[in-house]
Design a protein around this motif. Structure first.
Motif, mmCIF file in Angstrom:
data_model
loop_
_atom_site.group_PDB
_atom_site.id
_atom_site.type_symbol
_atom_site.label_atom_id
_atom_site.label_comp_id
_atom_site.label_asym_id
_atom_site.label_seq_id
_atom_site.Cartn_x
_atom_site.Cartn_y
_atom_site.Cartn_z
ATOM 1 N N PHE A 1 17.060 -13.473 1.926
ATOM 2 C CA PHE A 1 18.381 -12.879 2.099
ATOM 3 C C PHE A 1 18.388 -11.389 1.734
ATOM 4 C CE2 PHE A 1 20.212 -17.256 2.002
ATOM 5 C CZ PHE A 1 20.991 -17.152 3.133
ATOM 6 N N THR A 2 17.468 -10.951 0.878
ATOM 7 C CA THR A 2 17.430 -9.536 0.507
ATOM 8 C C THR A 2 16.722 -8.677 1.551
ATOM 9 O OG1 THR A 2 15.329 -9.634 -0.730
ATOM 10 C CG2 THR A 2 17.352 -10.211 -1.928
ATOM 11 N N PRO B 1 17.199 -8.062 4.833
ATOM 12 C CA PRO B 1 17.988 -7.143 5.664
ATOM 13 C C PRO B 1 18.417 -5.874 4.936
ATOM 14 C CG PRO B 1 18.712 -9.394 6.011
ATOM 15 C CD PRO B 1 17.757 -9.424 4.857
ATOM 16 N N ALA C 1 28.023 -8.553 -0.126
ATOM 17 C CA ALA C 1 27.036 -8.385 0.940
ATOM 18 C C ALA C 1 26.215 -9.650 1.137
ATOM 19 C CB ALA C 1 26.119 -7.204 0.629
ATOM 20 N N PHE C 2 25.689 -10.227 0.040
ATOM 21 C CA PHE C 2 24.841 -11.408 0.172
ATOM 22 C C PHE C 2 25.657 -12.656 0.511
ATOM 23 C CE2 PHE C 2 21.966 -8.793 -2.590
ATOM 24 C CZ PHE C 2 20.997 -8.619 -1.623
ATOM 25 N N LEU D 1 26.093 -12.631 4.161
ATOM 26 C CA LEU D 1 24.887 -13.054 4.866
ATOM 27 C C LEU D 1 24.694 -14.565 4.840
ATOM 28 C CD1 LEU D 1 22.333 -10.297 3.768
ATOM 29 C CD2 LEU D 1 23.411 -10.570 6.002
ATOM 30 N N MET E 1 20.483 -8.215 9.493
ATOM 31 C CA MET E 1 21.577 -8.887 8.794
ATOM 32 C C MET E 1 22.246 -9.921 9.697
ATOM 33 S SD MET E 1 23.422 -5.694 6.844
ATOM 34 C CE MET E 1 22.455 -4.490 5.929
ATOM 35 N N LEU E 2 22.512 -9.529 10.945
ATOM 36 C CA LEU E 2 23.177 -10.436 11.871
ATOM 37 C C LEU E 2 22.295 -11.636 12.208
ATOM 38 C CD1 LEU E 2 24.795 -7.789 14.256
ATOM 39 C CD2 LEU E 2 25.916 -9.122 12.463
ATOM 40 N N THR F 1 19.902 -12.859 10.309
ATOM 41 C CA THR F 1 19.839 -13.697 9.106
ATOM 42 C C THR F 1 21.072 -14.576 9.002
ATOM 43 O OG1 THR F 1 18.488 -12.057 7.932
ATOM 44 C CG2 THR F 1 19.650 -13.671 6.587
ATOM 45 N N ALA F 2 22.237 -14.015 9.310
ATOM 46 C CA ALA F 2 23.467 -14.812 9.282
ATOM 47 C C ALA F 2 23.427 -15.926 10.321
ATOM 48 C CB ALA F 2 24.673 -13.904 9.519
ATOM 49 N N VAL G 1 16.021 -20.245 7.105
ATOM 50 C CA VAL G 1 16.122 -18.900 6.532
ATOM 51 C C VAL G 1 14.811 -18.507 5.864
ATOM 52 C CG1 VAL G 1 17.251 -17.492 4.769
ATOM 53 C CG2 VAL G 1 18.618 -18.975 6.219
#
Length: 443
Positions: free
Chosen positions: A42-43, A45, A106-107, A110, A246-247, A249-250, A260
């Motif tokens: 998750f970090t 992006p 932010a996280f 995500l 980011m997108l 990962t989401a 993930v």
């Protein structure tokens, strides 16, 4: 060919070491379990965002300093070195502070859950410190590259990777009386490695007559428009992949924690497999910048054609081999059977497509050096948000993780073809009137 190889080889080895330790870092973390690996994923992006800013600044530094040297204005090149070093330090520090302040929303945006957020909290602080140190080291590497020295940056990237490789297992798992710090240990190992690399590179730079701190304000006033004209589009180009990451990962987070984690490993493997391309994007622009400053368009044309052939052949061969060996490779990289199986789904589709992705990266990097920053920005946007993201989103909805892999491959293919067409149109007829043997004589 020999000049291009001598310029690119040190950067290739350095990037291989640098990205190799990132891949090894993720492999060590995978032995802590799926949750820590997913938390680290998750970090990525936001880490890509930091890297994008520093690479964008590096492109601007290499372009403007190399052009100034090509115009034989060494005094101004020294002043520019001082301006970009101080400015980069302040800008990157502000970015790290912002990313620390917004970490929780932010996280969560995500898709990180409460367990992953707890792990991220202890990892993100030292990771930001490491990122600032790494960014400043990269700025110094860019100054060396602008002056035609690719050897020292390559050596330093390789050296920091060795430091990290030694420190990673010690700080993650512990040894003897030294306790293990788990996921946070991976970040602290990077802090120590980048810190050592920055200190050594700064010492080496102090022995070169490439920096001038007198008259910096006047130089800033005179050069800020030119710097901004190169740096802002270059940073935007490099930030767009972070937004895209980011997108994606989401999107992948909606498929599950295992997916993930696998996507995080695949992202690290992507950058590692693109080492030759990344080395070319670092070693070629200063050379192109000097040719641009001297008006040598025929040499620019020949260099780009040669670099494109190298990228396509290398990435296709590497991608096909990796695709054939996808299953055993996945099990070597990841300690979890579930994550390994998911990674084996991604690799056969994604890795061969990097030959087209490499062409797009090469053209974007060259465009900044050749005075086409708006074209570079437009190409980055088209690659990510017209070609890549829609294909990945559609693939995820139609066929889950396999659809993500197929969609990313299609997006890379479309982006590579589009980028080369844009480059050829931008170059036009410049350089065609010079006979072929004139270039050979210069090599």
């Amino acid at each position: 060919m020999s000049r291009l190889w001598r310029s690119t080889l040190p950067m290739t080895l350095g990037i291989m070491g640098l990205l190799g330790f990132n891949l090894v870092d993720a492999a060590f973390v995978s032995h802590l379990g799926t949750a820590p690996l997913a938390a680290q994923s998750f970090t990525f992006p936001l880490t890509f965002l930091i890297i994008g800013v520093q690479v964008g600044m590096g492109i601007a530094i290499a372009a403007i300093v190399s052009r100034t040297l090509g115009a034989e204005d060494e005094a101004r090149a020294r002043r520019l070195g001082g301006v970009v070093l101080l400015g980069s330090g302040v800008l990157m520090a502000l970015l790290m502070l912002l990313l620390w302040v917004i970490r929780v929303p932010a996280f969560e945006l995500l898709g990180a859950n409460a367990t992953e957020m707890t792990l991220i909290e202890v990892y993100w602080g030292p990771s930001l410190i490491a990122s600032w140190l790494g960014a400043m080291a990269y700025v110094l590497y860019s100054l060396f590259r602008a002056h035609g020295d690719t050897r020292l940056p390559g050596e330093m990237m390789l050296l920091t990777s060795v430091f990290n490789l030694v420190l990673d297992p010690l700080l993650i798992f512990g040894a003897g009386p030294l306790p293990g710090f788990g996921l946070a240990g991976a970040a602290w190992a990077t802090v120590l490695s980048f810190g050592a690399g920055l200190a050594i590179t700064a010492f080496k730079l102090s022995r070169r007559d490439w920096m001038e701190y007198r008259g910096l304000w006047a130089e800033w006033q005179a050069s800020r428009r030119q710097l901004a004209g190169i740096a802002i589009p270059a940073i935007l180009c490099q930030m767009m992949p972070a937004l895209s990451a980011m997108l994606v990962t989401a999107i992948v987070a909606g498929l599950g924690q295992t997916e993930v984690a696998a996507w995080g490993i695949a992202s690290r493997l992507e950058t590692f497999s693109l080492i030759v391309v990344l080395a070319l994007t670092m070693s070629l622009p200063p050379w192109l910048g000097r040719c641009y400053g001297a008006g040598r368009w025929q040499e620019i044309r020949r260099l780009m054609n040669l670099a494109a052939r190298v990228v396509v052949i290398w990435q296709l061969v590497l991608g096909i081999i990796a695709a054939v060996l996808a299953t055993p490779l996945a099990y070597v990289l990841v300690g979890s059977d579930e994550v390994s199986a998911a990674l084996a789904v991604l690799l056969p589709w994604m890795l061969p497509s990097y030959s087209f992705l490499g062409i797009c990266m090469l053209v974007v990097s060259a465009a900044n050096a050749l005075g086409w920053p708006l074209r570079a920005t437009a190409l980055s946007f088209v690659r990510l948000f017209i070609c890549f993201m829609p294909a990945v989103w559609l693939g995820a909805h139609l066929d889950g993780l396999r659809g993500v892999a197929i969609g990313s491959a299609i997006g890379n293919l479309l982006a590579g073809v589009a980028a080369w067409r844009v480059y050829r149109q931008a170059l036009g007829d410049r350089g065609k009137s010079v006979r072929r043997h004139a270039y050979v004589a210069t090599t």
